[in-house]
Design a protein around this motif. Structure first.
Motif, PDB file in Angstrom:
ATOM      1  N   GLU A  53     -19.515  26.511  19.694  1.00  8.53           N
ATOM      2  CA  GLU A  53     -19.856  28.107  19.534  1.00  8.53           C
ATOM      3  C   GLU A  53     -18.256  28.122  18.208  1.00  8.53           C
ATOM      4  OE1 GLU A  53     -18.780  29.610  23.095  1.00  8.53           O
ATOM      5  OE2 GLU A  53     -21.233  29.054  23.628  1.00  8.53           O
ATOM      6  N   THR A  54     -17.906  27.085  18.029  1.00  2.83           N
ATOM      7  CA  THR A  54     -16.294  27.568  16.933  1.00  2.83           C
ATOM      8  C   THR A  54     -17.679  27.993  15.056  1.00  2.83           C
ATOM      9  OG1 THR A  54     -14.768  25.968  17.720  1.00  2.83           O
ATOM     10  CG2 THR A  54     -14.785  26.292  16.112  1.00  2.83           C
ATOM     11  N   PRO A  55     -17.334  28.758  14.443  1.00  2.22           N
ATOM     12  CA  PRO A  55     -17.808  28.384  13.282  1.00  2.22           C
ATOM     13  C   PRO A  55     -17.764  27.649  12.444  1.00  2.22           C
ATOM     14  CG  PRO A  55     -16.631  30.570  13.437  1.00  2.22           C
ATOM     15  CD  PRO A  55     -15.928  29.528  14.711  1.00  2.22           C
ATOM     16  N   THR A  56     -19.040  26.924  12.537  1.00  2.00           N
ATOM     17  CA  THR A  56     -19.177  25.408  11.973  1.00  2.00           C
ATOM     18  C   THR A  56     -19.974  25.372  10.249  1.00  2.00           C
ATOM     19  OG1 THR A  56     -19.462  24.891  13.875  1.00  2.00           O
ATOM     20  CG2 THR A  56     -19.934  23.178  11.887  1.00  2.00           C
ATOM     21  N   VAL A  57     -19.468  24.654   9.277  1.00  2.62           N
ATOM     22  CA  VAL A  57     -20.008  24.361   7.779  1.00  2.62           C
ATOM     23  C   VAL A  57     -20.756  23.218   8.075  1.00  2.62           C
ATOM     24  CG1 VAL A  57     -19.499  24.223   5.285  1.00  2.62           C
ATOM     25  CG2 VAL A  57     -18.432  26.007   6.804  1.00  2.62           C
ATOM     26  N   LEU A  58     -21.570  23.219   7.550  1.00  3.35           N
ATOM     27  CA  LEU A  58     -22.609  21.705   7.360  1.00  3.35           C
ATOM     28  C   LEU A  58     -23.578  22.060   5.625  1.00  3.35           C
ATOM     29  CD1 LEU A  58     -24.702  22.553  10.927  1.00  3.35           C
ATOM     30  CD2 LEU A  58     -22.432  20.932  10.506  1.00  3.35           C
ATOM     31  N   VAL A  59     -23.171  20.720   5.810  1.00  2.00           N
ATOM     32  CA  VAL A  59     -23.642  20.027   4.251  1.00  2.00           C
ATOM     33  C   VAL A  59     -25.149  19.509   4.783  1.00  2.00           C
ATOM     34  CG1 VAL A  59     -22.203  20.916   2.499  1.00  2.00           C
ATOM     35  CG2 VAL A  59     -22.724  18.815   2.736  1.00  2.00           C
ATOM     36  N   PRO A  60     -25.911  19.384   3.937  1.00  2.00           N
ATOM     37  CA  PRO A  60     -26.925  17.979   4.545  1.00  2.00           C
ATOM     38  C   PRO A  60     -26.631  17.050   3.375  1.00  2.00           C
ATOM     39  CG  PRO A  60     -28.016  19.595   2.691  1.00  2.00           C
ATOM     40  CD  PRO A  60     -26.675  20.313   2.411  1.00  2.00           C
ATOM     41  N   GLY A  61     -26.275  16.305   4.048  1.00  2.00           N
ATOM     42  CA  GLY A  61     -26.620  14.642   3.496  1.00  2.00           C
ATOM     43  C   GLY A  61     -28.043  14.002   2.184  1.00  2.00           C
ATOM     44  N   LEU A  69     -32.378  20.562   7.373  1.00  2.00           N
ATOM     45  CA  LEU A  69     -31.294  21.119   7.901  1.00  2.00           C
ATOM     46  C   LEU A  69     -31.082  22.443   8.640  1.00  2.00           C
ATOM     47  CD1 LEU A  69     -28.302  19.970   9.170  1.00  2.00           C
ATOM     48  CD2 LEU A  69     -26.945  20.180   7.013  1.00  2.00           C
ATOM     49  N   SER A  70     -31.738  23.452   7.898  1.00  2.00           N
ATOM     50  CA  SER A  70     -31.214  25.029   7.706  1.00  2.00           C
ATOM     51  C   SER A  70     -32.217  24.853   9.385  1.00  2.00           C
ATOM     52  CB  SER A  70     -32.528  25.413   6.364  1.00  2.00           C
ATOM     53  OG  SER A  70     -30.415  25.744   5.370  1.00  2.00           O
ATOM     54  N   ASN A  71     -33.752  24.417   8.555  1.00  2.00           N
ATOM     55  CA  ASN A  71     -34.634  24.999  10.028  1.00  2.00           C
ATOM     56  C   ASN A  71     -34.163  24.306  11.334  1.00  2.00           C
ATOM     57  OD1 ASN A  71     -36.384  26.327   8.137  1.00  2.00           O
ATOM     58  ND2 ASN A  71     -37.918  23.964   8.134  1.00  2.00           N
ATOM     59  N   ALA A  72     -33.652  23.125  10.829  1.00  2.00           N
ATOM     60  CA  ALA A  72     -33.386  22.183  12.947  1.00  2.00           C
ATOM     61  C   ALA A  72     -32.092  23.148  13.139  1.00  2.00           C
ATOM     62  CB  ALA A  72     -32.420  21.185  12.521  1.00  2.00           C
ATOM     63  N   CYS A  73     -31.224  24.438  12.438  1.00  2.00           N
ATOM     64  CA  CYS A  73     -29.973  25.275  12.413  1.00  2.00           C
ATOM     65  C   CYS A  73     -29.897  26.228  12.793  1.00  2.00           C
ATOM     66  CB  CYS A  73     -28.542  24.822  11.973  1.00  2.00           C
ATOM     67  SG  CYS A  73     -28.411  22.901  11.659  1.00  2.00           S
ATOM     68  N   VAL A  81     -24.953  26.616   6.765  1.00  2.00           N
ATOM     69  CA  VAL A  81     -26.417  25.639   6.275  1.00  2.00           C
ATOM     70  C   VAL A  81     -25.514  25.376   4.789  1.00  2.00           C
ATOM     71  CG1 VAL A  81     -27.826  24.053   5.662  1.00  2.00           C
ATOM     72  CG2 VAL A  81     -27.607  24.541   7.288  1.00  2.00           C
ATOM     73  N   LEU A  82     -25.105  25.320   3.808  1.00  2.00           N
ATOM     74  CA  LEU A  82     -24.272  25.630   2.418  1.00  2.00           C
ATOM     75  C   LEU A  82     -24.783  24.353   1.902  1.00  2.00           C
ATOM     76  CD1 LEU A  82     -20.543  26.344   2.833  1.00  2.00           C
ATOM     77  CD2 LEU A  82     -22.688  27.478   3.464  1.00  2.00           C
ATOM     78  N   HIS A  83     -25.444  24.701   0.420  1.00  2.00           N
ATOM     79  CA  HIS A  83     -26.452  24.156  -0.293  1.00  2.00           C
ATOM     80  C   HIS A  83     -25.867  24.708  -1.091  1.00  2.00           C
ATOM     81  CE1 HIS A  83     -27.763  20.359  -2.510  1.00  2.00           C
ATOM     82  NE2 HIS A  83     -28.984  21.364  -3.324  1.00  2.00           N
ATOM     83  N   GLY A  84     -25.023  24.444  -2.135  1.00  2.00           N
ATOM     84  CA  GLY A  84     -24.814  25.852  -4.027  1.00  2.00           C
ATOM     85  C   GLY A  84     -24.526  26.674  -3.260  1.00  2.00           C
ATOM     86  N   THR A  85     -23.982  27.155  -2.249  1.00  2.00           N
ATOM     87  CA  THR A  85     -23.658  28.916  -1.578  1.00  2.00           C
ATOM     88  C   THR A  85     -22.855  27.986  -0.992  1.00  2.00           C
ATOM     89  OG1 THR A  85     -25.246  27.564   0.191  1.00  2.00           O
ATOM     90  CG2 THR A  85     -26.320  28.919  -1.233  1.00  2.00           C
ATOM     91  N   GLY A  86     -22.623  29.984  -0.644  1.00  2.00           N
ATOM     92  CA  GLY A  86     -21.038  29.553   0.044  1.00  2.00           C
ATOM     93  C   GLY A  86     -21.389  30.370   1.429  1.00  2.00           C
ATOM     94  N   VAL A  87     -19.709  30.620   2.129  1.00  2.00           N
ATOM     95  CA  VAL A  87     -19.830  31.953   3.058  1.00  2.00           C
ATOM     96  C   VAL A  87     -18.484  32.002   3.733  1.00  2.00           C
ATOM     97  CG1 VAL A  87     -19.862  29.216   5.141  1.00  2.00           C
ATOM     98  CG2 VAL A  87     -20.751  31.912   5.473  1.00  2.00           C
ATOM     99  N   GLU A  88     -18.188  32.904   3.540  1.00  2.00           N
ATOM    100  CA  GLU A  88     -16.220  33.693   4.219  1.00  2.00           C
ATOM    101  C   GLU A  88     -16.367  33.612   5.594  1.00  2.00           C
ATOM    102  OE1 GLU A  88     -13.252  36.877   3.580  1.00  2.00           O
ATOM    103  OE2 GLU A  88     -14.328  35.692   1.747  1.00  2.00           O
ATOM    104  N   ILE A  89     -14.808  31.809   6.271  1.00  2.00           N
ATOM    105  CA  ILE A  89     -14.399  32.582   7.469  1.00  2.00           C
ATOM    106  C   ILE A  89     -13.195  32.932   7.750  1.00  2.00           C
ATOM    107  CG2 ILE A  89     -14.775  30.586  10.036  1.00  2.00           C
ATOM    108  CD1 ILE A  89     -16.927  29.406   8.165  1.00  2.00           C
TER     109      ILE A  89
END
Length: 200
Positions: A53-61, A69-73, A81-89
């Protein structure tokens, strides 16, 4: 900000369960790719991790695509899920780059990018972010069993240009747990056991 860093779980459910158990003690969790193995087993490993439940940042390998990965999450509210993108936490910018860079020798299943493609994807990375890249920068936490450095020049250039507060990577198994520094930027090849990091 306290971060729990990991990479390269490769469908190891026990390692995933350990990350889940520890995650409650951190402000954010960062996963630097390769949850699956050759594009298989992604749903099962995400099903375990989705208890976080903690904010989690993931990139695909290179073992799963950004779309996969986006679909699975999709049913995991805490995941970004980030890939060429960002988020602020918590006021901290995170930026992600997935896939193998440069292109790996593994064949058609591997989710790979050329250095030029990676440069384009990294172009929006802001200064002072936490950069999460599946592939390490060239010359840092990227030594393969052969002794060769196999990291990415595009990632290294992005570090030199944006001076991230931290770079979290994986991909090169022989360098799991290795820490390096490019200028003032710490670099960590996280590996599957999970590394605690206090963000300065």
């Amino acid at each position: 900000m306290r971060l729990l860093l990991f990479s390269d779980l490769h469908t190891d459910l026990a390692a995933a369960a350990s990350i889940v158990e520890r995650a409650t003690d951190f402000d954010a969790v960062v996963g630097a790719g390769d949850l699956a193995v050759k594009r298989r087993g992604l749903a099962g490993i995400v099903e375990v991790l989705a208890a976080i439940e903690t904010p989690t940042v993931l990139v695909p390998g290179n073992g799963e695509s950004a779309e996969e990965l986006s679909n699975a999450c999709d049913g995991w509210p805490a995941a970004h899920v980030l890939h060429g993108t960002g988020v602020e936490i918590g006021g901290v910018p995170f930026f992600g780059l997935g896939g193998g860079v440069p292109v790996t020798p593994f064949g058609a299943w591997s989710y790979d990018f050329t250095e030029d493609e990676a440069r384009d994807l990294l172009a929006p990375c802001p200064e002072g972010a936490v950069l999460v890249s599946h592939s390490p920068p060239l010359g840092h936490a990227d030594t393969a069993a052969s002794g060769r450095h196999v990291g990415s020049t595009a990632v290294l250039e992005a570090i030199e240009r944006t001076r991230p507060r931290l770079v979290v990577c994986g991909h090169i198994h022989d360098s799991w747990g290795v820490r390096s520094r490019a200028g003032s930027t710490p670099i960590v090849n996280a590996g599957p056991k999970g590394i605690e990091w206090l963000l300065e």
